[in-house]
Design a protein around this motif. Sequence first.
Motif, PDB file in Angstrom:
ATOM      1  N   LYS A  90       0.821  -1.213   0.000  1.00 44.29           N
ATOM      2  CA  LYS A  90       0.000   0.000   0.000  1.00 44.29           C
ATOM      3  C   LYS A  90       0.859   1.268   0.000  1.00 44.29           C
ATOM      4  O   LYS A  90       0.374   2.338  -0.336  1.00 44.29           O
ATOM      5  CB  LYS A  90      -0.932   0.010   1.212  1.00 44.29           C
ATOM      6  CG  LYS A  90      -1.943  -1.118   1.204  1.00 44.29           C
ATOM      7  CD  LYS A  90      -2.754  -1.127   2.470  1.00 44.29           C
ATOM      8  CE  LYS A  90      -3.696  -2.319   2.506  1.00 44.29           C
ATOM      9  NZ  LYS A  90      -4.411  -2.417   3.778  1.00 44.29           N
ATOM     10  N   LEU A  91       2.118   1.115   0.411  1.00 44.54           N
ATOM     11  CA  LEU A  91       3.008   2.276   0.482  1.00 44.54           C
ATOM     12  C   LEU A  91       3.878   2.424  -0.762  1.00 44.54           C
ATOM     13  O   LEU A  91       4.892   3.109  -0.731  1.00 44.54           O
ATOM     14  CB  LEU A  91       3.874   2.195   1.744  1.00 44.54           C
ATOM     15  CG  LEU A  91       3.107   2.304   3.054  1.00 44.54           C
ATOM     16  CD1 LEU A  91       4.048   2.197   4.237  1.00 44.54           C
ATOM     17  CD2 LEU A  91       2.332   3.614   3.113  1.00 44.54           C
ATOM     18  N   LEU A  92       3.461   1.829  -1.840  1.00 45.70           N
ATOM     19  CA  LEU A  92       4.194   1.948  -3.100  1.00 45.70           C
ATOM     20  C   LEU A  92       4.419   3.404  -3.505  1.00 45.70           C
ATOM     21  O   LEU A  92       5.515   3.745  -3.973  1.00 45.70           O
ATOM     22  CB  LEU A  92       3.470   1.177  -4.210  1.00 45.70           C
ATOM     23  CG  LEU A  92       4.246   0.984  -5.496  1.00 45.70           C
ATOM     24  CD1 LEU A  92       5.551   0.246  -5.243  1.00 45.70           C
ATOM     25  CD2 LEU A  92       3.408   0.205  -6.491  1.00 45.70           C
ATOM     26  N   PRO A  93       3.467   4.322  -3.290  1.00 44.11           N
ATOM     27  CA  PRO A  93       3.716   5.727  -3.638  1.00 44.11           C
ATOM     28  C   PRO A  93       4.854   6.360  -2.829  1.00 44.11           C
ATOM     29  O   PRO A  93       5.323   7.442  -3.155  1.00 44.11           O
ATOM     30  CB  PRO A  93       2.392   6.430  -3.326  1.00 44.11           C
ATOM     31  CG  PRO A  93       1.371   5.359  -3.285  1.00 44.11           C
ATOM     32  CD  PRO A  93       2.083   4.113  -2.853  1.00 44.11           C
ATOM     33  N   CYS A  94       5.302   5.675  -1.795  1.00 38.63           N
ATOM     34  CA  CYS A  94       6.358   6.207  -0.923  1.00 38.63           C
ATOM     35  C   CYS A  94       7.737   5.642  -1.249  1.00 38.63           C
ATOM     36  O   CYS A  94       8.692   5.886  -0.505  1.00 38.63           O
ATOM     37  CB  CYS A  94       6.036   5.889   0.533  1.00 38.63           C
ATOM     38  SG  CYS A  94       4.474   6.563   1.115  1.00 38.63           S
ATOM     39  N   ALA A  95       7.856   4.908  -2.336  1.00 37.04           N
ATOM     40  CA  ALA A  95       9.109   4.213  -2.629  1.00 37.04           C
ATOM     41  C   ALA A  95      10.316   5.146  -2.612  1.00 37.04           C
ATOM     42  O   ALA A  95      11.317   4.872  -1.940  1.00 37.04           O
ATOM     43  CB  ALA A  95       9.006   3.478  -3.960  1.00 37.04           C
TER      44      ALA A  95
ATOM     45  N   ALA B 120      15.134   6.388   6.591  1.00 38.81           N
ATOM     46  CA  ALA B 120      14.478   7.387   5.734  1.00 38.81           C
ATOM     47  C   ALA B 120      12.964   7.275   5.861  1.00 38.81           C
ATOM     48  O   ALA B 120      12.257   8.282   5.969  1.00 38.81           O
ATOM     49  CB  ALA B 120      14.904   7.207   4.284  1.00 38.81           C
ATOM     50  N   GLY B 121      12.448   6.064   5.871  1.00 39.86           N
ATOM     51  CA  GLY B 121      11.004   5.840   5.961  1.00 39.86           C
ATOM     52  C   GLY B 121      10.403   6.374   7.246  1.00 39.86           C
ATOM     53  O   GLY B 121       9.292   6.905   7.247  1.00 39.86           O
TER      54      GLY B 121
ATOM     55  N   GLN C  18      13.471   5.664   0.447  1.00 36.42           N
ATOM     56  CA  GLN C  18      14.854   5.318   0.125  1.00 36.42           C
ATOM     57  C   GLN C  18      15.807   6.482   0.350  1.00 36.42           C
ATOM     58  O   GLN C  18      17.011   6.288   0.480  1.00 36.42           O
ATOM     59  CB  GLN C  18      14.944   4.841  -1.328  1.00 36.42           C
ATOM     60  CG  GLN C  18      14.218   3.544  -1.552  1.00 36.42           C
ATOM     61  CD  GLN C  18      14.152   3.152  -3.022  1.00 36.42           C
ATOM     62  OE1 GLN C  18      14.613   3.865  -3.892  1.00 36.42           O
ATOM     63  NE2 GLN C  18      13.564   2.001  -3.283  1.00 36.42           N
ATOM     64  N   ASP C  19      15.253   7.701   0.400  1.00 33.41           N
ATOM     65  CA  ASP C  19      16.079   8.901   0.531  1.00 33.41           C
ATOM     66  C   ASP C  19      15.349   9.913   1.403  1.00 33.41           C
ATOM     67  O   ASP C  19      14.295  10.419   1.024  1.00 33.41           O
ATOM     68  CB  ASP C  19      16.351   9.481  -0.858  1.00 33.41           C
ATOM     69  CG  ASP C  19      17.198  10.735  -0.844  1.00 33.41           C
ATOM     70  OD1 ASP C  19      17.624  11.178   0.248  1.00 33.41           O
ATOM     71  OD2 ASP C  19      17.430  11.283  -1.927  1.00 33.41           O
ATOM     72  N   ALA C  20      15.931  10.212   2.561  1.00 34.58           N
ATOM     73  CA  ALA C  20      15.294  11.134   3.511  1.00 34.58           C
ATOM     74  C   ALA C  20      15.184  12.555   2.972  1.00 34.58           C
ATOM     75  O   ALA C  20      14.467  13.373   3.537  1.00 34.58           O
ATOM     76  CB  ALA C  20      16.054  11.134   4.829  1.00 34.58           C
ATOM     77  N   LYS C  21      15.859  12.856   1.873  1.00 35.66           N
ATOM     78  CA  LYS C  21      15.792  14.197   1.296  1.00 35.66           C
ATOM     79  C   LYS C  21      14.870  14.262   0.080  1.00 35.66           C
ATOM     80  O   LYS C  21      14.653  15.326  -0.475  1.00 35.66           O
ATOM     81  CB  LYS C  21      17.194  14.672   0.917  1.00 35.66           C
ATOM     82  CG  LYS C  21      18.081  14.850   2.144  1.00 35.66           C
ATOM     83  CD  LYS C  21      19.450  15.321   1.774  1.00 35.66           C
ATOM     84  CE  LYS C  21      20.284  15.435   3.047  1.00 35.66           C
ATOM     85  NZ  LYS C  21      21.652  15.789   2.797  1.00 35.66           N
ATOM     86  N   ALA C  22      14.324  13.125  -0.316  1.00 36.94           N
ATOM     87  CA  ALA C  22      13.424  13.089  -1.471  1.00 36.94           C
ATOM     88  C   ALA C  22      12.081  13.715  -1.110  1.00 36.94           C
ATOM     89  O   ALA C  22      11.643  13.658   0.036  1.00 36.94           O
ATOM     90  CB  ALA C  22      13.218  11.643  -1.932  1.00 36.94           C
ATOM     91  N   ALA C  23      11.447  14.305  -2.096  1.00 31.07           N
ATOM     92  CA  ALA C  23      10.115  14.878  -1.897  1.00 31.07           C
ATOM     93  C   ALA C  23       9.125  13.747  -1.590  1.00 31.07           C
ATOM     94  O   ALA C  23       9.259  12.636  -2.093  1.00 31.07           O
ATOM     95  CB  ALA C  23       9.677  15.630  -3.141  1.00 31.07           C
TER      96      ALA C  23
END
Length: 116
Positions: free
Chosen positions: A40-45, A91-92, A49-54
Amino acid sequence: MEAQLKVFVGFLVIVCVIGAVSVEAAGPCGDSSPDDEAIKLLPCAAAAQDAKAAVSSSCCFQVKKFSQNPGCLCAVLFSDMAKSSGVKPEAGITIPKRCNFANRPIGYKCGPYTLP
């Protein structure tokens, strides 16, 4: 009367045993496995993986559901599905904060990490 009491007590014992087994069978995500919840958290991939990603709005929408159950979110971040997808728990665990959730479970311990 005594026989009826014995039957009733026996019935209560069976109900209690079944109830205890049901409670033990439920995990941190209820009846769903952390791997099933990870899908269900696929939109969060990328954000996981990167704490600086939007963080996308669709990711925040999904994670908001987990904010009421931080134990499940933690289990998802450490699930086999998450590991094989390249999720970094460090990161998650920051996603609820990056989504600006005011009522996130700040200070919740998730393995070696703490929800900011």
